[in-house]
Design an enzyme around this catalytic site. Structure first.
Site, PDB file in Angstrom:
ATOM      1  N   ARG A  93      -4.259   4.436  -3.634  1.00 56.78           N
ATOM      2  CA  ARG A  93      -3.419   3.562  -4.477  1.00 56.78           C
ATOM      3  C   ARG A  93      -3.753   2.084  -4.269  1.00 56.78           C
ATOM      4  NH1 ARG A  93      -3.341   7.772  -6.251  1.00 56.78           N
ATOM      5  NH2 ARG A  93      -1.590   9.197  -6.593  1.00 56.78           N
ATOM      6  N   SER A  98       6.166   8.557  -9.398  1.00 54.87           N
ATOM      7  CA  SER A  98       6.407   8.634  -7.955  1.00 54.87           C
ATOM      8  C   SER A  98       6.842   7.269  -7.441  1.00 54.87           C
ATOM      9  CB  SER A  98       5.132   9.069  -7.225  1.00 54.87           C
ATOM     10  OG  SER A  98       4.745  10.365  -7.625  1.00 54.87           O
ATOM     11  N   GLU A 103       5.391   2.731  -4.633  1.00 58.89           N
ATOM     12  CA  GLU A 103       4.411   2.652  -5.713  1.00 58.89           C
ATOM     13  C   GLU A 103       4.969   1.764  -6.812  1.00 58.89           C
ATOM     14  OE1 GLU A 103       2.416   5.975  -7.337  1.00 58.89           O
ATOM     15  OE2 GLU A 103       2.049   6.935  -5.413  1.00 58.89           O
TER      16      GLU A 103
END
Length: 308
Positions: free
Chosen positions: A181, A231, A301
């Site tokens: 990420r 998420s 996130e």
């Protein structure tokens, strides 16, 4: 003698670049994020095409105007106070795709779901994992988006990016320095203008079967029927974020109109009238509880923009 306010001057300068119909004043960001919460952007600007986008970003940089580059807003929560600057929306005007053999070049505003469909139609494999990711190419490169064992870093060949000083370069996959990420784009606050993906010829039936499988798995396990930002937390090393949230006793826990999904504890969902502050407070409560009970720090996130 009439004096012109700084806001009026900025509005005129923005319209000189992109046209009056492409500049909105006080546009609610709840309309442009998948969580459907958030206050107004002082200016919401939609540049059309590469040249206009670059001219706009150069202007904002030169004038030192605060700006934020927006895709689909799929992992974004904007403060209830809004954003005191310019939101630059690339999802409507930077959407060209070019095909060169096994390569697909997509501008930053192209929907990742649409791009995976295009690849499938061209019998090109590699983007099947992206068939349900509700972001844009730019956002996907920014955060090295991934699902079901596939990530952007697996298939990207290069990206054309703009550095904060206005310099534009094409960076190779290696130079983009991908991690979980994470990417050089995110670390150095670059702007993705386009990306080229190296795909693999494959039987259409094989591609479609994989996409169908991913779609069914996603719909059976994720609360797709409710507004969310996907998420909420990154996967901590050695753990699953959703399981930690559930084990902390927070399944179904609610702040205002935002709830920990009972279907998937890693998702926060909008179940009623909600504010960006509700999201922020729930995230902080989850982080505090998981840290207190298990000694694990959950990183979000979700990206928070503005004052919270």
């Amino acid at each position: 003698m009439n004096s012109t306010s700084p806001k009026e001057t900025l509005f005129q300068e923005l319209t000189d670049i992109v046209g009056k119909e492409q500049v909105l004043i006080g546009e609610p960001m709840a309309r442009h994020t998948t969580f459907e919460v958030g206050g107004p952007a002082q200016f919401f600007v939609v540049p059309v095409g590469q040249n206009q986008t670059e001219e706009l970003l150069d202007f904002l940089t030169f004038k030192q105007v605060p700006y934020f580059v927006l895709g689909r807003g799929s992992d974004l929560v904007v403060s209830d106070e809004g954003f005191p600057g310019v939101v630059v929306d690339l999802s409507q005007g930077l959407t060209d795709v070019e095909v060169d053999g096994d390569n697909l070049m997509a501008q930053a505003g192209v929907s990742l779901i649409d791009l995976s469909e295009m690849a499938a139609a061209l019998s090109l494999s590699g983007l099947e994992f992206a068939c349900g990711i509700p972001g844009t190419v730019g956002g996907a490169v920014y955060m090295n988006a991934g699902a079901y064992g596939g990530t952007i870093s697996d298939v990207i060949k290069s990206a054309r990016v703009r550095f904060q000083d206005g310099i534009i370069k094409t960076l190779s996959a290696e130079e983009l320095d991908f991690g979980y990420r994470m990417s050089k784009v995110r670390a150095e606050k670059l702007t993705v203008l386009s990306a080229t993906f190296q795909l693999t010829p494959c039987e259409p039936e094989t591609i479609r079967t994989a996409m169908q499988d991913f779609t069914e798995r996603r719909s059976s396990k994720q609360p797709l029927e409710l507004p969310s930002a996907g998420s909420a937390f990154k996967r901590p090393a050695g753990y699953f974020a959703g399981k930690l949230v559930g084990d902390a006793g927070l399944s179904g826990y609610q702040v205002g109109g935002i709830q920990v999904s009972e279907k998937h504890n890693g998702f926060l969902v909008k179940v009623g009238d909600a504010t960006a502050s509700d999201v922020y407070k729930l995230v902080r409560h989850i982080q505090d509880e998981v840290r207190r009970q298990f000694g694990v720090d959950l990183e979000t996130e979700i990206q928070f923009l503005g004052n919270f």
